[in-house]
Scaffold this active site. Structure first.
Site, PDB file in Angstrom:
ATOM      1  N   CYS A  66       0.824  -1.213   0.000  1.00 13.41           N
ATOM      2  CA  CYS A  66       0.000   0.000   0.000  1.00 13.41           C
ATOM      3  C   CYS A  66       0.858   1.262   0.000  1.00 13.41           C
ATOM      4  O   CYS A  66       0.524   2.264  -0.639  1.00 13.41           O
ATOM      5  CB  CYS A  66      -0.936   0.003   1.192  1.00 13.41           C
ATOM      6  SG  CYS A  66      -0.083  -0.183   2.781  1.00 13.41           S
ATOM      7  N   HIS A 334      -1.482   0.920   7.099  1.00 11.86           N
ATOM      8  CA  HIS A 334      -1.955   1.207   5.744  1.00 11.86           C
ATOM      9  C   HIS A 334      -1.468   2.568   5.268  1.00 11.86           C
ATOM     10  O   HIS A 334      -1.217   3.476   6.060  1.00 11.86           O
ATOM     11  CB  HIS A 334      -3.483   1.165   5.701  1.00 11.86           C
ATOM     12  CG  HIS A 334      -4.052   1.001   4.322  1.00 11.86           C
ATOM     13  ND1 HIS A 334      -3.524   0.111   3.403  1.00 11.86           N
ATOM     14  CD2 HIS A 334      -5.087   1.609   3.696  1.00 11.86           C
ATOM     15  CE1 HIS A 334      -4.230   0.182   2.284  1.00 11.86           C
ATOM     16  NE2 HIS A 334      -5.173   1.078   2.437  1.00 11.86           N
ATOM     17  N   ASN A 355      -7.833   5.178  -2.028  1.00 11.16           N
ATOM     18  CA  ASN A 355      -7.279   3.925  -1.519  1.00 11.16           C
ATOM     19  C   ASN A 355      -6.754   3.083  -2.674  1.00 11.16           C
ATOM     20  O   ASN A 355      -6.896   3.447  -3.853  1.00 11.16           O
ATOM     21  CB  ASN A 355      -8.366   3.172  -0.733  1.00 11.16           C
ATOM     22  CG  ASN A 355      -7.794   2.151   0.230  1.00 11.16           C
ATOM     23  OD1 ASN A 355      -6.586   2.006   0.365  1.00 11.16           O
ATOM     24  ND2 ASN A 355      -8.663   1.425   0.904  1.00 11.16           N
TER      25      ASN A 355
END
Length: 398
Positions: A66, A334, A355
């Protein structure tokens, strides 16, 4: 699984075998599936205040990368800000170079440092500075027959290679282990091209970074907020995925949102590392906030109503934020990309966040995150120096 139990699993998993990053990523996504309300979208009325735009939403697949997806998205938006045609940059090129550097550091530290897929926002900037960058079409990382990232097998193999090196059966290391280690990575992700063609011109990764992307890696700074170390000085970010032991500028809690607000108003987006393993973070509904009551203290009706419209939030204090770091209820799990600002029907402000889990939620890959959530759960911010308010920049000396 409740929040505490998940965080315990997550914190432990980053130190396990090479599959830890993939395992942690899949556990993270699956743990959030129940954080949703049926009528959330109809009970929130968001109005955009600033939307700086971005490239398309991507999916990181079954990989703990991520940090690379979010920061490369950030660099793509920097190209937009600079008036350039944005290029989808290879997220796995950045990750591949981090695997190599992380392996070297792991051996240098005799195995006493984090391995796995995890990384930090600064890793992409550091790799860009050292190795340049390439378009995703040149280096997809899909060299093993799948159409999305699935790194568990590779991670297990490179863990085994490094474990053997650290064991040092010869009594003295040779430099050959680095070639063997890189060969394992390249057998899964593909060998990095020394030269490639893009739009009819030949580039190296370094020349592509300089001539096409055109950012200066020295213009970017990373910030966080801790009350156990002096403000407006650099401090080592004490999170497991900071394998390179990089330092960040330490600012006050409210400075973080002041920096983001100023950056957005001046046209700069922000890369954001945070804890999302919270009952008040709903990927499905695309909303995150800080509730006034702990989840375990809520009744069934309150739990069911968590995402059905705006809710009150507590004030976030430095002590509250630090305690969450120290007791493991805030973890560095994250990375995402802040691209704008919105208001709900009550006037409360939320950041618009991109995201890297595909377009599978109510807002097609985007979320609305309250400022209090950002103050409470941020582990780091990465921003162009030009986006930092003058007063804070002077205190930092940037």
């Amino acid at each position: 699984m409740n929040t505490f139990s998940f965080k315990s699993v997550f914190a432990a998993s980053v130190f396990l075998a090479g599959t830890a990053g993939c395992f942690a990523q899949d556990v993270l996504v699956n743990s959030l599936k129940l954080n949703a309300s049926d009528k959330s979208k109809e009970n929130f009325k968001f109005t955009e205040v600033i939307n700086l735009g971005t490239t398309s939403v991507k999916t990181q697949g079954s990989s703990g990368t991520c940090w690379s997806y979010s920061t490369n998205s950030f660099l793509e938006s920097e190209m937009i800000r600079l008036g350039k045609q944005p290029v989808e940059l290879s997220q796995i090129y950045s990750a591949r170079n981090v695997y190599v550097e992380k392996g070297i550091n792991y051996v240098r530290m005799h195995g006493a440092i984090t391995l796995g897929d995890g990384g930090a926002l600064h890793d992409v900037i550091n790799m860009y500075k050292k190795y340049g960058t390439v378009p995703r079409e040149v280096y997809t990382g899909l060299n093993y027959g799948t159409d999305k990232n699935k790194f568990g097998e590779m991670a297990a193999l490179i863990e085994g290679v490094l474990a053997a090196v650290v064991k040092n059966p010869n009594g003295e290391l040779t430099p050959n282990w680095q070639k063997a280690y890189a060969a394992v990575i390249d057998s899964y992700l593909g060998k990095v091209p020394e030269n490639f063609n893009y739009k009819g011109k030949s580039y190296t990764p370094q020349s592509f970074a300089k001539e096409v992307v055109g950012i200066n890696p020295d213009e970017y700074v990373e910030l966080s907020s801790f009350n156990n170390t002096p403000y407006y000085q650099k401090t080592t970010m004490m999170v497991p995925d900071n394998w390179s032991l990089d330092q960040v500028y330490n600012v006050k809690v409210n400075d973080m949102t002041d920096v983001i607000d100023n950056a957005l108003k001046k046209g700069y987006t922000v890369a954001w590392a945070t804890d999302v393993s919270e009952k008040s973070f709903s990927w499905k509904n695309g909303v995150a906030y800080v509730p006034t009551k702990k989840f375990d203290d809520m009744n069934a009706e309150e739990k069911a109503d968590m995402f059905n419209g705006p809710k009150a939030e507590p004030e976030i204090t430095p002590e509250m934020r630090q305690a969450a770091f120290d007791n493991y209820t805030t973890t560095d799990d994250h990375g995402m990309h802040i691209i704008g600002l919105a208001k709900d029907q009550t006037g409360k402000e939320y950041y618009i966040v991109k995201n890297s889990w595909g377009e599978t939620n109510d807002y097609k890959g985007f979320l609305f995150v309250t400022k209090n959530f950002v103050k409470y759960k941020t582990t780091a911010l990465l921003v162009n120096k030009g986006g930092i308010p003058t007063e804070i920049a002077k205190k930092l000396g940037v």
